[in-house]
Design a protein around this motif. Sequence first.
Motif, PDB file in Angstrom:
ATOM      1  N   PHE A  91     -39.379  29.246  -4.496  1.00  0.00           N
ATOM      2  CA  PHE A  91     -39.143  29.371  -5.934  1.00  0.00           C
ATOM      3  C   PHE A  91     -38.219  30.539  -6.232  1.00  0.00           C
ATOM      4  N   THR A  92     -38.420  31.649  -5.549  1.00  0.00           N
ATOM      5  CA  THR A  92     -37.551  32.822  -5.747  1.00  0.00           C
ATOM      6  C   THR A  92     -36.123  32.514  -5.330  1.00  0.00           C
ATOM      7  N   MET A  93     -35.959  31.806  -4.221  1.00  0.00           N
ATOM      8  CA  MET A  93     -34.619  31.464  -3.749  1.00  0.00           C
ATOM      9  C   MET A  93     -33.928  30.489  -4.706  1.00  0.00           C
ATOM     10  N   ASN A  94     -34.631  29.460  -5.127  1.00  0.00           N
ATOM     11  CA  ASN A  94     -34.001  28.443  -5.978  1.00  0.00           C
ATOM     12  C   ASN A  94     -33.559  29.002  -7.322  1.00  0.00           C
ATOM     13  N   GLN A 110     -20.659  21.114  -1.260  1.00  0.00           N
ATOM     14  CA  GLN A 110     -21.839  21.784  -1.788  1.00  0.00           C
ATOM     15  C   GLN A 110     -21.483  23.249  -1.993  1.00  0.00           C
ATOM     16  N   ALA A 111     -22.208  23.888  -2.872  1.00  0.00           N
ATOM     17  CA  ALA A 111     -21.933  25.291  -3.172  1.00  0.00           C
ATOM     18  C   ALA A 111     -23.237  26.024  -3.416  1.00  0.00           C
ATOM     19  N   ALA A 112     -23.254  27.294  -3.025  1.00  0.00           N
ATOM     20  CA  ALA A 112     -24.401  28.165  -3.259  1.00  0.00           C
ATOM     21  C   ALA A 112     -23.902  29.462  -3.871  1.00  0.00           C
ATOM     22  N   LEU A 113     -24.629  29.946  -4.868  1.00  0.00           N
ATOM     23  CA  LEU A 113     -24.283  31.204  -5.524  1.00  0.00           C
ATOM     24  C   LEU A 113     -25.363  32.225  -5.218  1.00  0.00           C
ATOM     25  N   TYR A 114     -24.932  33.449  -4.986  1.00  0.00           N
ATOM     26  CA  TYR A 114     -25.855  34.517  -4.625  1.00  0.00           C
ATOM     27  C   TYR A 114     -25.793  35.613  -5.689  1.00  0.00           C
ATOM     28  N   SER A 115     -26.835  35.677  -6.502  1.00  0.00           N
ATOM     29  CA  SER A 115     -26.887  36.695  -7.544  1.00  0.00           C
ATOM     30  C   SER A 115     -27.344  38.030  -6.957  1.00  0.00           C
ATOM     31  N   LYS A 116     -27.376  39.045  -7.785  1.00  0.00           N
ATOM     32  CA  LYS A 116     -27.794  40.376  -7.347  1.00  0.00           C
ATOM     33  C   LYS A 116     -29.306  40.554  -7.368  1.00  0.00           C
ATOM     34  N   HIS A 117     -30.023  39.551  -7.804  1.00  0.00           N
ATOM     35  CA  HIS A 117     -31.481  39.628  -7.884  1.00  0.00           C
ATOM     36  C   HIS A 117     -32.096  39.091  -6.595  1.00  0.00           C
ATOM     37  N   PHE A 118     -33.046  39.845  -6.037  1.00  0.00           N
ATOM     38  CA  PHE A 118     -33.716  39.445  -4.795  1.00  0.00           C
ATOM     39  C   PHE A 118     -32.684  39.044  -3.735  1.00  0.00           C
ATOM     40  N   HIS A 119     -31.765  39.955  -3.493  1.00  0.00           N
ATOM     41  CA  HIS A 119     -30.631  39.633  -2.629  1.00  0.00           C
ATOM     42  C   HIS A 119     -31.069  39.321  -1.195  1.00  0.00           C
ATOM     43  N   HIS A 120     -32.175  39.914  -0.742  1.00  0.00           N
ATOM     44  CA  HIS A 120     -32.604  39.685   0.639  1.00  0.00           C
ATOM     45  C   HIS A 120     -33.071  38.244   0.856  1.00  0.00           C
ATOM     46  N   VAL A 121     -33.498  37.591  -0.228  1.00  0.00           N
ATOM     47  CA  VAL A 121     -33.933  36.195  -0.098  1.00  0.00           C
ATOM     48  C   VAL A 121     -32.734  35.262   0.078  1.00  0.00           C
ATOM     49  N   ALA A 122     -31.516  35.765  -0.183  1.00  0.00           N
ATOM     50  CA  ALA A 122     -30.316  34.924  -0.101  1.00  0.00           C
ATOM     51  C   ALA A 122     -30.086  34.396   1.302  1.00  0.00           C
ATOM     52  N   VAL A 123     -30.656  35.083   2.336  1.00  0.00           N
ATOM     53  CA  VAL A 123     -30.455  34.613   3.706  1.00  0.00           C
ATOM     54  C   VAL A 123     -31.041  33.219   3.891  1.00  0.00           C
ATOM     55  N   MET A 124     -32.087  32.895   3.160  1.00  0.00           N
ATOM     56  CA  MET A 124     -32.655  31.549   3.241  1.00  0.00           C
ATOM     57  C   MET A 124     -31.667  30.523   2.710  1.00  0.00           C
TER      58      MET A 124
END
Length: 319
Positions: free
Chosen positions: A45-48, A287-301
Amino acid sequence: MDLLLILTYAAICIAIFKIFKIPLNKWSVPTAVLGGVVLIGALIFTMNYNHPYSEVARSYFVSTPVIPVVTGQVIEVPVETNRPLEKGDVLFRIDPTPFENRVKSFKAQLVSARADQFRASELFKRNVGNRRDVDLTTARVDDLQAQLNIAQYELDNTVVRAPGKGFVTQVSLRPGMMATRLPLRPSMVFIPEEGHYFTAWMRQNSQLRLSSGDEAEVAFDGIPGRVFKGRVKEVLAVIGEGQVQPSGTLISFTGSPPPGRVPVTIEIIDPEYEQYAALMPGGSYGQAALYSKHFHHVAVMRKILLRMAAWMNYIFPFH
């Protein structure tokens, strides 16, 4: 990704049960399962929400419909499909005969009108004629000159030229066909040389996490196994589903329309993409993925998930 997390968590639980010799009973097993549901669910949920992903992304391009200024029969089509063109290169020619004859007609009438204007002016100077005749002949000359200019303009535009650098694709025009100046019937489609615009359609539940300048990654269906770096260039301010235009029909609500997606333009900044850019046709999916500045460590998933999707393109071109 969810399956990978479940398998990883299951492996960790098995290792803990083996190493610490925890007995399998009605308390330990449900506790491990419940802990997995809470932990994995929270991560997903945090990642999505904070690092949105879209499987609906496409490269867009601008096309210019080639509509001739005049209507006539095509006599020559020297342009070739997808051949690079410079501004002013000939696309096709329309039969100039009727337009040449019209120019000749106005030139002949203009000669006669100027002669009448000269005679009226001379008579007025000698106090034999009147001012009205001078005004009428002058107006006649001006009118014919304007019509001659229009006729010459139409004659010049019987040769249709490229509006800029680019190319014409899917050339189906042939000599003998009629080229019309109707906006709904373009004779060709010209593609200007200005690059493509990659747009990802993001779900609205992550709209608060869509910001210009954020890091992004793109994976094309036509380039399996590769992921390219990018950044969010712009989050478009409007959605097509809400567009309203003047018409004779009132807006009505029938059923539950599907929620619109937010269009996000992504600029690909990865230098490795340059070698593929010329090979990817306009309109390619990805496909595309965006990485915000919130919970950045979860972006690895999310990065792992996108790379898995890129590798799946070798076998299954859909997700």
